[in-house]
Design a protein around this motif. Structure first.
Motif, PDB file in Angstrom:
ATOM      1  N   LEU A   1     -51.958  39.177   6.569  1.00  0.00           N
ATOM      2  CA  LEU A   1     -50.934  38.460   5.716  1.00  0.00           C
ATOM      3  C   LEU A   1     -51.666  38.472   4.455  1.00  0.00           C
ATOM      4  O   LEU A   1     -52.587  38.852   3.855  1.00  0.00           O
ATOM      5  CB  LEU A   1     -50.804  37.166   6.660  1.00  0.00           C
ATOM      6  CG  LEU A   1     -50.124  37.141   7.955  1.00  0.00           C
ATOM      7  CD1 LEU A   1     -50.165  35.789   8.319  1.00  0.00           C
ATOM      8  CD2 LEU A   1     -49.068  37.941   8.008  1.00  0.00           C
ATOM      9  N   PRO A   2     -50.777  37.778   3.611  1.00  0.00           N
ATOM     10  CA  PRO A   2     -51.396  37.705   2.140  1.00  0.00           C
ATOM     11  C   PRO A   2     -52.803  36.853   2.224  1.00  0.00           C
ATOM     12  O   PRO A   2     -53.744  37.293   1.193  1.00  0.00           O
ATOM     13  CB  PRO A   2     -50.260  36.825   1.223  1.00  0.00           C
ATOM     14  CG  PRO A   2     -49.026  37.094   2.102  1.00  0.00           C
ATOM     15  CD  PRO A   2     -49.562  37.298   3.504  1.00  0.00           C
ATOM     16  N   ASN A   3     -53.151  36.119   2.853  1.00  0.00           N
ATOM     17  CA  ASN A   3     -54.561  35.321   3.148  1.00  0.00           C
ATOM     18  C   ASN A   3     -55.459  35.834   3.924  1.00  0.00           C
ATOM     19  O   ASN A   3     -56.559  35.224   4.177  1.00  0.00           O
ATOM     20  CB  ASN A   3     -54.271  33.821   3.304  1.00  0.00           C
ATOM     21  CG  ASN A   3     -53.568  33.657   4.416  1.00  0.00           C
ATOM     22  OD1 ASN A   3     -53.030  34.562   5.083  1.00  0.00           O
ATOM     23  ND2 ASN A   3     -53.545  32.346   5.050  1.00  0.00           N
ATOM     24  N   GLY A   4     -54.904  36.970   4.634  1.00  0.00           N
ATOM     25  CA  GLY A   4     -55.817  37.625   5.453  1.00  0.00           C
ATOM     26  C   GLY A   4     -55.504  38.062   6.732  1.00  0.00           C
ATOM     27  O   GLY A   4     -54.426  37.762   7.148  1.00  0.00           O
ATOM     28  N   TRP A   5     -56.274  38.443   7.648  1.00  0.00           N
ATOM     29  CA  TRP A   5     -55.923  38.813   9.054  1.00  0.00           C
ATOM     30  C   TRP A   5     -55.713  37.535   9.881  1.00  0.00           C
ATOM     31  O   TRP A   5     -56.164  36.621   9.737  1.00  0.00           O
ATOM     32  CB  TRP A   5     -57.164  39.538   9.828  1.00  0.00           C
ATOM     33  CG  TRP A   5     -57.088  41.029   9.212  1.00  0.00           C
ATOM     34  CD1 TRP A   5     -58.131  41.742   8.413  1.00  0.00           C
ATOM     35  CD2 TRP A   5     -56.278  42.062   9.723  1.00  0.00           C
ATOM     36  NE1 TRP A   5     -57.549  42.984   8.145  1.00  0.00           N
ATOM     37  CE2 TRP A   5     -56.523  43.211   9.222  1.00  0.00           C
ATOM     38  CE3 TRP A   5     -55.172  42.247  10.642  1.00  0.00           C
ATOM     39  CZ2 TRP A   5     -55.984  44.639   9.265  1.00  0.00           C
ATOM     40  CZ3 TRP A   5     -54.440  43.458  10.826  1.00  0.00           C
ATOM     41  CH2 TRP A   5     -55.015  44.567   9.924  1.00  0.00           C
TER      42      TRP A   5
END
Length: 457
Positions: free
Chosen positions: A14-18
């Motif tokens: 996702l945009p903020n990481g896994w």
């Protein structure tokens, strides 16, 4: 919502990481509508282990796919970009509209298999071999769009303004006759192509270079272009171009562009290989994308992009396969980093505070830059974006029992197997088990096309 419009991912980027236990939902038009994290698996739900956003290929000359590997023969004298260009011109003179579609379809099917779900097509093969326009002025561009639609690739079509052979408005050479366009003709092509605009197709523009379009033309073209459309340009790829610009204008190419055009986030400066520190800072400050095409730049002996300095300046960048000596997003990113390691004799060059995993930084940075260059809602698993994503092969040895924070490192820097198993564009599966769903037909047409082209040599 139909059941086919959801997927449960045990791990999704996702945009903020896994994130773990993620449900992706999209509508019948192929737009993501909801991303649920920490979700509970439902009976009968489709489950995948590793899902990540597809990459944008921000620079493509589709017709050059047909000549990949055919120019690796040393000449009598030193070979360079310029000797390669002469061979490319001769090849371009032979391609028919039907062949153009077959080549582009083959290329785009390969790009999909290797991680690209969108492409920016820098299209300058406009005219017929005799230099006249086809009865349908947009024939060749429409063939490329048709190829993208045939294989399921998202596309930003960029008709190219190509008026001169070099600085000081030198007339085009005879072997450049298929490329010839002026501002009115390009605006006409854009108008002709407007009917194709959709969530999967954008229409922008590309002044070929400051060699092939002058400052006044570019200003006129950009002023007439609808707002928010992408603008791409080749720039500072070769030192000979830099020297010619200095001789003709007293300014380097990027310097000249920044001083004469309102460069902003709509712009993608392709290659930008030879930069001063001031030019690096200028591109970053204006928010333009640097379009880096490492495999082609290596193949043609262009040089190295000033990546560490550009990253430090907060610059936006993405990757493209350009002449298509490679169609792999992984290889493009891998050699973007490896080139910098060879140049600096250091390791793990592309990293920033807060993200020391080079693969994660590069993949996410290229997602952002590619999406900006395409001017489409792509490059992220988030509501409102296209449902364009890759499913990795969870049975491949390279991915076995890996924590998610090492997954992209293995994906990009471990081995040469393609670990992309399935690819979805706008929620539709276009690659399954590593094979394009229409590969037999696409390959048959491409093989016939290549037999025809090779018979001419």
């Amino acid at each position: 919502m139909s059941a086919k419009c959801t997927m449960f991912a045990r791990h999704a980027l996702l945009p903020n990481g896994w994130a773990s236990n993620v449900r992706l939902s999209w509508d019948d038009g192929g737009a993501l509508t909801q991303i649920e994290t920490g979700a509970q698996l439902q009976t009968g739900e489709r489950v995948e282990s590793y899902v990540l956003p597809g990459m944008t290929n921000l620079h493509s000359h589709a017709f050059q796919r047909a000549m990949a590997g055919m120019t690796e023969l040393a000449g009598e004298g030193p070979d360079s970009f310029w000797t390669w260009r002469d061979l490319m011109y001769r090849f371009a003179l032979a391609i028919t509209p039907e062949q153009m579609q077959a080549i582009a379809a083959q290329l785009y099917s390969e790009c999909l298999r290797y991680g690209y779900t969108s492409v920016c097509e820098f299209h300058y093969l406009h005219r017929a071999p005799d230099g006249s326009f086809y009865g349908n002025r947009a024939e060749m561009a429409e063939r490329v769009i048709a190829a993208a639609q045939e294989v399921g690739m998202g596309i930003s079509m960029l008709p190219v303004l190509y008026s001169f052979a070099d600085f000081k408005d030198q007339p085009l050479r005879h072997d450049q006759r298929r490329f010839s366009t002026n501002v009115d003709e390009i605006l006409g092509l854009i108008s002709d192509l407007e009917k194709y605009r959709s969530a999967k197709v954008e229409i922008g523009v590309a002044p070929h270079s400051l060699r092939a379009a002058n400052v006044k033309q570019i200003q006129e073209l950009v002023k007439a272009l609808p707002k928010q459309r992408p603008i791409h340009i080749h720039i500072a790829e070769q030192m000979r171009e830099v020297e010619a610009s200095l001789s003709a204008t007293g300014q380097r190419p990027v310097e000249l562009l920044l001083n004469t055009q309102e460069v902003d986030q709509r712009w993608c400066l392709v290659h930008a290989t030879h930069l001063t520190s001031q030019e690096v800072q200028g591109i970053a400050k204006q928010g333009a994308v640097a379009g880096i095409c490492t495999t082609t730049e290596g193949n043609l002996g262009d040089g190295f992009f000033e990546l560490p300095e550009f990253i430090e300046a907060g610059g936006v960048f993405g990757i493209g396969s350009d002449s298509h000596v490679s169609q792999s997003a992984v290889e493009e990113i891998r050699w973007l980093e490896y080139g910098q390691r060879l140049r600096s004799q250091k390791r793990n060059v592309a990293s920033v505070k807060g993200q020391r995993h080079v693969a994660d930084f590069l993949w996410n940075a290229c997602l952002q830059g590619g999406a900006q260059a395409a001017a489409r809602a792509v490059g992220g698993l988030q509501a409102g974006y296209r449902a364009d994503f890759l499913v990795l092969d969870d049975e491949h040895p390279n991915l076995q029992d890996l924590p998610s924070d090492l997954l992209l490192s293995s994906f990009i820097f471990s081995g040469n197997d393609n670990v992309i198993r399935d690819v979805y564009v706008s929620g539709e599966a276009v690659v399954q088990q590593g094979r394009h769903v229409h590969q037999d037909r696409i390959s048959k047409n491409f093989k016939r096309c290549m037999r025809e082209l090779r018979s001419l040599s």
